[in-house]
Design an enzyme around this catalytic site. Structure first.
Site, PDB file in Angstrom:
ATOM      1  N   ASP A   9     -12.981  -7.193  19.329  1.00  0.00           N
ATOM      2  CA  ASP A   9     -13.192  -6.740  20.383  1.00  0.00           C
ATOM      3  C   ASP A   9     -13.889  -5.193  20.155  1.00  0.00           C
ATOM      4  O   ASP A   9     -14.187  -4.457  21.168  1.00  0.00           O
ATOM      5  CB  ASP A   9     -11.849  -6.217  20.957  1.00  0.00           C
ATOM      6  CG  ASP A   9     -10.814  -5.715  19.835  1.00  0.00           C
ATOM      7  OD1 ASP A   9     -11.447  -5.030  18.925  1.00  0.00           O
ATOM      8  OD2 ASP A   9      -9.689  -6.001  19.960  1.00  0.00           O
ATOM      9  N   LEU A  69       4.032  -1.186  15.285  1.00  0.00           N
ATOM     10  CA  LEU A  69       2.843  -0.552  15.323  1.00  0.00           C
ATOM     11  C   LEU A  69       2.704   1.001  15.819  1.00  0.00           C
ATOM     12  O   LEU A  69       2.273   1.774  15.042  1.00  0.00           O
ATOM     13  CB  LEU A  69       1.660  -1.348  15.715  1.00  0.00           C
ATOM     14  CG  LEU A  69       1.249  -2.641  14.776  1.00  0.00           C
ATOM     15  CD1 LEU A  69       0.307  -3.695  15.618  1.00  0.00           C
ATOM     16  CD2 LEU A  69       0.323  -2.201  13.503  1.00  0.00           C
ATOM     17  N   HIS A 102     -14.339 -12.864  12.097  1.00  0.00           N
ATOM     18  CA  HIS A 102     -14.389 -13.715  12.986  1.00  0.00           C
ATOM     19  C   HIS A 102     -15.807 -13.207  13.984  1.00  0.00           C
ATOM     20  O   HIS A 102     -15.837 -13.839  15.238  1.00  0.00           O
ATOM     21  CB  HIS A 102     -13.229 -14.072  13.692  1.00  0.00           C
ATOM     22  CG  HIS A 102     -12.281 -14.603  12.947  1.00  0.00           C
ATOM     23  ND1 HIS A 102     -10.881 -14.435  13.164  1.00  0.00           N
ATOM     24  CD2 HIS A 102     -12.080 -15.283  11.790  1.00  0.00           C
ATOM     25  CE1 HIS A 102     -10.191 -15.062  12.252  1.00  0.00           C
ATOM     26  NE2 HIS A 102     -10.916 -15.621  11.309  1.00  0.00           N
ATOM     27  N   ASN A 146       4.166  -5.882  11.381  1.00  0.00           N
ATOM     28  CA  ASN A 146       4.124  -6.996  12.282  1.00  0.00           C
ATOM     29  C   ASN A 146       5.390  -7.202  12.936  1.00  0.00           C
ATOM     30  O   ASN A 146       6.374  -7.006  12.103  1.00  0.00           O
ATOM     31  CB  ASN A 146       3.439  -8.124  11.768  1.00  0.00           C
ATOM     32  CG  ASN A 146       2.992  -9.054  12.695  1.00  0.00           C
ATOM     33  OD1 ASN A 146       1.932  -8.663  13.136  1.00  0.00           O
ATOM     34  ND2 ASN A 146       3.412 -10.228  13.088  1.00  0.00           N
ATOM     35  N   ALA A 149      -5.297  -9.547  16.088  1.00  0.00           N
ATOM     36  CA  ALA A 149      -5.114  -9.158  17.436  1.00  0.00           C
ATOM     37  C   ALA A 149      -3.917  -8.116  17.923  1.00  0.00           C
ATOM     38  O   ALA A 149      -3.985  -7.577  19.019  1.00  0.00           O
ATOM     39  CB  ALA A 149      -5.049 -10.631  18.206  1.00  0.00           C
TER      40      ALA A 149
HETATM   41  N1  LIG Z   1      -8.421  -8.218  20.498  1.00  0.00           N
HETATM   42  C1  LIG Z   1      -9.038  -9.436  19.909  1.00  0.00           C
HETATM   43  O1  LIG Z   1     -10.136  -9.174  19.448  1.00  0.00           O
HETATM   44  C2  LIG Z   1      -8.383 -10.759  19.685  1.00  0.00           C
HETATM   45  C3  LIG Z   1      -7.360 -11.032  20.734  1.00  0.00           C
HETATM   46  C4  LIG Z   1      -7.027 -12.444  20.704  1.00  0.00           C
HETATM   47  C5  LIG Z   1      -7.043 -13.234  19.727  1.00  0.00           C
HETATM   48  N2  LIG Z   1      -8.156 -12.729  18.541  1.00  0.00           N
HETATM   49  C6  LIG Z   1      -8.661 -13.765  17.749  1.00  0.00           C
HETATM   50  O2  LIG Z   1      -7.486 -14.689  17.617  1.00  0.00           O
HETATM   51  C7  LIG Z   1      -7.127 -14.767  16.159  1.00  0.00           C
HETATM   52  C8  LIG Z   1      -5.217 -14.618  15.967  1.00  0.00           C
HETATM   53  O3  LIG Z   1      -4.996 -14.201  14.860  1.00  0.00           O
HETATM   54  P1  LIG Z   1      -4.341 -12.839  14.747  1.00  0.00           P
HETATM   55  O4  LIG Z   1      -3.453 -12.892  13.679  1.00  0.00           O
HETATM   56  O5  LIG Z   1      -5.292 -11.700  14.894  1.00  0.00           O
HETATM   57  O6  LIG Z   1      -3.529 -12.625  16.087  1.00  0.00           O
HETATM   58  P2  LIG Z   1      -1.965 -13.337  16.517  1.00  0.00           P
HETATM   59  O7  LIG Z   1      -1.814 -13.218  17.937  1.00  0.00           O
HETATM   60  O8  LIG Z   1      -1.814 -14.715  15.748  1.00  0.00           O
HETATM   61  O9  LIG Z   1      -0.782 -12.358  15.878  1.00  0.00           O
HETATM   62  C9  LIG Z   1      -0.675 -11.231  16.627  1.00  0.00           C
HETATM   63  C10 LIG Z   1       0.492 -10.570  15.661  1.00  0.00           C
HETATM   64  O10 LIG Z   1       0.723  -9.061  16.173  1.00  0.00           O
HETATM   65  C11 LIG Z   1       1.930  -8.828  16.311  1.00  0.00           C
HETATM   66  N3  LIG Z   1       1.988  -7.836  17.222  1.00  0.00           N
HETATM   67  C12 LIG Z   1       1.599  -7.693  18.619  1.00  0.00           C
HETATM   68  N4  LIG Z   1       1.552  -6.400  19.173  1.00  0.00           N
HETATM   69  C13 LIG Z   1       2.606  -5.775  18.125  1.00  0.00           C
HETATM   70  C14 LIG Z   1       2.828  -4.497  18.075  1.00  0.00           C
HETATM   71  N5  LIG Z   1       2.714  -3.717  19.115  1.00  0.00           N
HETATM   72  N6  LIG Z   1       3.465  -4.059  16.994  1.00  0.00           N
HETATM   73  C15 LIG Z   1       3.687  -4.880  15.779  1.00  0.00           C
HETATM   74  N7  LIG Z   1       3.177  -6.127  16.002  1.00  0.00           N
HETATM   75  C16 LIG Z   1       2.510  -6.561  17.117  1.00  0.00           C
HETATM   76  C17 LIG Z   1       2.831 -10.249  16.955  1.00  0.00           C
HETATM   77  O11 LIG Z   1       4.060 -10.356  16.584  1.00  0.00           O
HETATM   78  C18 LIG Z   1       1.766 -11.285  16.073  1.00  0.00           C
HETATM   79  O12 LIG Z   1       2.611 -11.674  15.180  1.00  0.00           O
HETATM   80  C19 LIG Z   1      -7.929 -14.064  15.352  1.00  0.00           C
HETATM   81  O13 LIG Z   1      -8.641 -14.602  14.596  1.00  0.00           O
HETATM   82  C20 LIG Z   1      -8.815 -13.145  16.347  1.00  0.00           C
HETATM   83  O14 LIG Z   1      -9.941 -13.440  15.826  1.00  0.00           O
HETATM   84  C21 LIG Z   1      -8.683 -11.512  18.966  1.00  0.00           C
END
Ligand SMILES: NC(=O)c1ccc[n+]([C@@H]2O[C@H](COP(=O)([O-])OP(=O)(O)OC[C@H]3O[C@@H](n4cnc5c(N)ncnc54)[C@H](O)[C@@H]3O)[C@@H](O)[C@H]2O)c1
Ligand SMILES: [Zn+2]
Length: 247
Positions: free
Chosen positions: A102, A235, A117, A218, A24
């Protein structure tokens, strides 16, 4: 920093089977909130209830109220999705695995995405498992949800659920293919994922056991940081620099 990005590029061009795993965090640059950042969804919602199959079957309104804010048609891919597409088109990345629901990888032009997922782009009936024609359309579902109604099956009246994996559900069929891809991977690049959600969180461990390398980009720390050949935090700057190196 630029040295580390160059090192990342070298790893990519020297890998035989480079695989990218996204979470995410890569979509926060497109304006979609992740779960575990400081201002992620966990800071405001009880995510494990919203995305929980037991709660959903008892009362789906909490989920659909949240989903109102998650109209995927509103969001556009960012530099991370776009550079990943370039890497794939140059043949440097063999496979993309995403935990995201997404569809931004597809929107940016990447192909053959393994969605760990599922996605928010298809719907099915939880009672008869049918995918009735009228519900197979995000815009139509969103129009129902935006009127504070709950989408139900046109054949049997059962609850309609998006094809995303909730807490408490089995992994989708794509997981068999993900396991195969990971077993052949010699470089796994993990982007914007906290690596807290299992079984996906096991994948870097499998690559390391097979003597492959891992890279992590990350912001927050992850359980695998100390095993990463390259660990970067940001990122946006990483992918902007990688874009310059590529062109
Ligand atoms: N966009 C989507 O589709 C979405 C959004 C929210 C949750 N989800 C779901 O939620 C679950 C969450 O797990 P996950 O590990 O994907 O998300 P998570 O929220 O657990 O982790 C996201 C990580 O990204 C890092 N991050 C955020 N912005 C960043 C940046 N600009 N630069 C560097 N790092 C950055 C954060 O520090 C965090 O550790 C997934 O299984 C997913 O299916 C999906
Ligand atoms: Zn039905």
């Amino acid at each position: 920093m630029i040295e580390e990005v160059k090192k990342l590029y070298e790893l990519i061009i020297n890998a035989k089977n480079c695989v990218i795993l996204t979470g995410a965090g890569i979509s926060t640059l497109s304006g979609i909130r992740d779960f575990r950042s400081e201002d992620g969804l966990y800071s405001e919602y009880n995510v494990e209830e919203i995305f929980n199959i037991g709660y959903f079957m008892l009362d789906p309104t909490m989920f659909w109220q949240y989903a109102k804010n998650f109209d995927i048609s509103k969001y556009e891919p960012n530099v991370v999705h776009n550079v990943i597409t370039k890497l794939q088109q140059k043949g440097l990345v063999k496979q993309i695995i995403t935990q995201n629901i997404d569809r931004l990888h597809q929107k940016s032009g990447s192909a053959d995405i393994l969605e760990a997922h599922g996605s928010f782009d298809n719907y099915y009936c939880t009672r008869c498992s049918q995918i009735p024609v009228f519900t197979n359309d995000s815009a139509f579902i969103m129009s129902i949800v935006n009127n504070d109604l709950t989408p139900v099956c046109s054949s049997c009246g059962g609850l309609i659920k998006p094809g995303i994996t909730f807490f408490g559900e089995c992994m989708p069929e794509s997981f068999t293919q993900i396991t195969e891809v990971i077993n052949n991977c010699d470089l796994l690049i993990c982007l914007g994922t906290s690596l807290e959600v299992f079984p996906i969180a096991n994948l870097p461990g499998v690559v390391l056991e097979n003597k492959g390398k891992i890279v992590i980009v990350n912001k927050q720390k992850t359980r695998y940081d100390r095993y990463a050949t390259v660990k970067l935090d940001d990122l946006k700057s990483t992918f902007e620099e990688l874009d310059v190196i590529l062109s």
